[in-house]
Design an enzyme around this catalytic site. Sequence first.
Site, PDB file in Angstrom:
ATOM      1  N   GLY A 213    -129.074 -53.218 -32.867  1.00  0.00           N
ATOM      2  CA  GLY A 213    -129.124 -54.679 -32.830  1.00  0.00           C
ATOM      3  C   GLY A 213    -127.731 -55.238 -32.573  1.00  0.00           C
ATOM      4  O   GLY A 213    -127.558 -56.225 -31.847  1.00  0.00           O
ATOM      5  N   THR A 214    -126.747 -54.598 -33.147  1.00  0.00           N
ATOM      6  CA  THR A 214    -125.356 -55.007 -32.939  1.00  0.00           C
ATOM      7  C   THR A 214    -125.001 -54.989 -31.453  1.00  0.00           C
ATOM      8  O   THR A 214    -124.419 -55.944 -30.928  1.00  0.00           O
ATOM      9  CB  THR A 214    -124.414 -54.046 -33.715  1.00  0.00           C
ATOM     10  OG1 THR A 214    -124.666 -54.211 -35.107  1.00  0.00           O
ATOM     11  CG2 THR A 214    -122.952 -54.322 -33.412  1.00  0.00           C
TER      12      THR A 214
ATOM     13  N   ASN B  73    -130.279 -62.789 -42.252  1.00  0.00           N
ATOM     14  CA  ASN B  73    -130.397 -61.516 -42.955  1.00  0.00           C
ATOM     15  C   ASN B  73    -129.968 -61.594 -44.416  1.00  0.00           C
ATOM     16  O   ASN B  73    -130.335 -60.746 -45.211  1.00  0.00           O
ATOM     17  CB  ASN B  73    -129.589 -60.432 -42.231  1.00  0.00           C
ATOM     18  CG  ASN B  73    -128.195 -60.883 -41.872  1.00  0.00           C
ATOM     19  OD1 ASN B  73    -128.008 -61.914 -41.218  1.00  0.00           O
ATOM     20  ND2 ASN B  73    -127.204 -60.136 -42.296  1.00  0.00           N
TER      21      ASN B  73
ATOM     22  N   HIS C 195    -134.624 -50.215 -36.932  1.00  0.00           N
ATOM     23  CA  HIS C 195    -134.575 -49.757 -38.337  1.00  0.00           C
ATOM     24  C   HIS C 195    -134.806 -50.889 -39.341  1.00  0.00           C
ATOM     25  O   HIS C 195    -134.871 -50.638 -40.546  1.00  0.00           O
ATOM     26  CB  HIS C 195    -133.273 -48.995 -38.622  1.00  0.00           C
ATOM     27  CG  HIS C 195    -132.044 -49.832 -38.773  1.00  0.00           C
ATOM     28  ND1 HIS C 195    -131.500 -50.121 -40.001  1.00  0.00           N
ATOM     29  CD2 HIS C 195    -131.243 -50.440 -37.872  1.00  0.00           C
ATOM     30  CE1 HIS C 195    -130.399 -50.855 -39.838  1.00  0.00           C
ATOM     31  NE2 HIS C 195    -130.232 -51.060 -38.555  1.00  0.00           N
TER      32      HIS C 195
ATOM     33  N   CYS D 264    -122.761 -55.245 -44.623  1.00  0.00           N
ATOM     34  CA  CYS D 264    -121.567 -55.045 -43.824  1.00  0.00           C
ATOM     35  C   CYS D 264    -120.346 -55.685 -44.449  1.00  0.00           C
ATOM     36  O   CYS D 264    -119.236 -55.220 -44.273  1.00  0.00           O
ATOM     37  CB  CYS D 264    -121.772 -55.596 -42.427  1.00  0.00           C
ATOM     38  SG  CYS D 264    -123.343 -55.116 -41.772  1.00  0.00           S
TER      39      CYS D 264
HETATM   40  C1  LIG Z   1    -129.304 -55.557 -39.017  1.00  0.00           C
HETATM   41  C2  LIG Z   1    -128.995 -56.769 -38.224  1.00  0.00           C
HETATM   42  C3  LIG Z   1    -128.245 -56.693 -37.053  1.00  0.00           C
HETATM   43  C4  LIG Z   1    -127.642 -55.400 -36.561  1.00  0.00           C
HETATM   44  O1  LIG Z   1    -128.584 -54.447 -36.195  1.00  0.00           O
HETATM   45  P1  LIG Z   1    -128.125 -52.891 -36.202  1.00  0.00           P
HETATM   46  O2  LIG Z   1    -129.220 -52.203 -35.458  1.00  0.00           O
HETATM   47  O3  LIG Z   1    -128.040 -52.496 -37.641  1.00  0.00           O
HETATM   48  O4  LIG Z   1    -126.814 -52.825 -35.522  1.00  0.00           O
HETATM   49  C5  LIG Z   1    -128.003 -57.849 -36.366  1.00  0.00           C
HETATM   50  N1  LIG Z   1    -128.464 -59.030 -36.794  1.00  0.00           N
HETATM   51  C6  LIG Z   1    -129.201 -59.146 -37.916  1.00  0.00           C
HETATM   52  C7  LIG Z   1    -129.718 -60.478 -38.305  1.00  0.00           C
HETATM   53  C8  LIG Z   1    -129.486 -58.021 -38.668  1.00  0.00           C
HETATM   54  O5  LIG Z   1    -130.192 -58.160 -39.785  1.00  0.00           O
END
Ligand SMILES: *Cc1c(COP(=O)(O)O)cnc(C)c1O
Length: 386
Positions: A71-72, A151, A201, A325
């Site tokens: 997601g990052t 989040n 995930h 994080c």
């Molecule tokens: C977890 C998350 C991300 C990052 O996703 P990853 O796959 O862990 O890098 C980005 N934005 C939000 C809102 C998240 O909850």
Amino acid sequence: MRKVYLDNAATTRPHPKVVEAMQPYFTELFGNPLSFHSYGQAAKKAVDEAREKVAKLINAKPSEIIFTSTGTEANNFAIKSAATANQQKGKHIVISGIEHHSVLYSAKAMEKLGFKVTLLPVDKYGIVNPEDVLKAITPETILVSVMHSNNEIGTIEPISEISKITKEKGILLHTDAAMSVGNIPVDAAGLGVDMLTMSAHKFYGPKGIGALYVRKGARIVPFIHGGIQEDGRRAGADNVQGIVGMGMAAEIAMEEIPERVKKITPLRDKLIKGLTEKIEHIHVNGHLTNRLPGNVNICIDYIEGEAMLLFLIKEGIAASSGSTCSSKALKASHVLLAIGVSDATAQGSLLFSLGRDTTQEDIDHVLTVLPPIVERLRAMSPIYNK
Ligand SMILES: *Cc1c(COP(=O)(O)O)cnc(C)c1O
């Protein structure tokens, strides 16, 4: 000892069917989807099918899904590639002040390259006012990014109202839906967004695989250069097993989302009600109803979140203080500060994030052990006098 996992915002336990679906792609089905022989074609078929499932989950076309490592990465991709592709039109980006760091710091990185970034305020629940989006837009604005749900505090944002504004102005809209996709219904086409971030995930898929939805016609430049994978926009040999896992997680989510919401929401409300009844000087962060089904974020005055977490760990409970994080930095969460929580109160924040495996007994365990932990810590606290 009873083990209770209430950190589903950090990551979720992969669904057994996800693990099972991935297995053959580590062994006999090891091909590279770009190869013409049968090994490659079997892998290509699996990737194509997974792409269809992910697209279906968010009401998109398969060609609008670009797989990424996380997601990052999808957030970095959206901000940096859209800004770069549209810089002739202007160099102004608008984002909310409560974005995930991967959006926030991507925008900051563009600032160093000469872009201007405006951070939108939020109200005490963490909600962005669409009128503030309208006010922030200038003739230079090319991109708006507001997350679908937060989040840390679980607040769900008015994305369709914001998209009406960005569409009328001809500006790209990105939404980070990493916490939403697979947990609540998300309709990318219906929302009217140009780009949307997902992370497997966060919905019972594997780590290390995500995706960016890019609406057909939205202008972006390639993010990773090299081969022709993902239409040449994100090169690199496909993470076939991860993609297959994400596809299976999407397929299961399609079916399970209504049950998940129905099961998790009352557990969330029970935890909130129980904690606020049993503990004095406690605040619930975020909106009571307009929030993710699994999110319980509270601040408990006069104690540090980290101290409570350590005692919870001793009782077998895995939770978090603020976001995973930033919690290592012992810094007050930017999200809590943005909704007007004081620096001192923000130190006493706890995040319980519930998931499909959470039970009544899990919630009861927290309600039994947390109030005495709070009492004990307060008894030791020099700043607390009843
Ligand atoms: C977890 C998350 C991300 C990052 O996703 P990853 O796959 O862990 O890098 C980005 N934005 C939000 C809102 C998240 O909850």
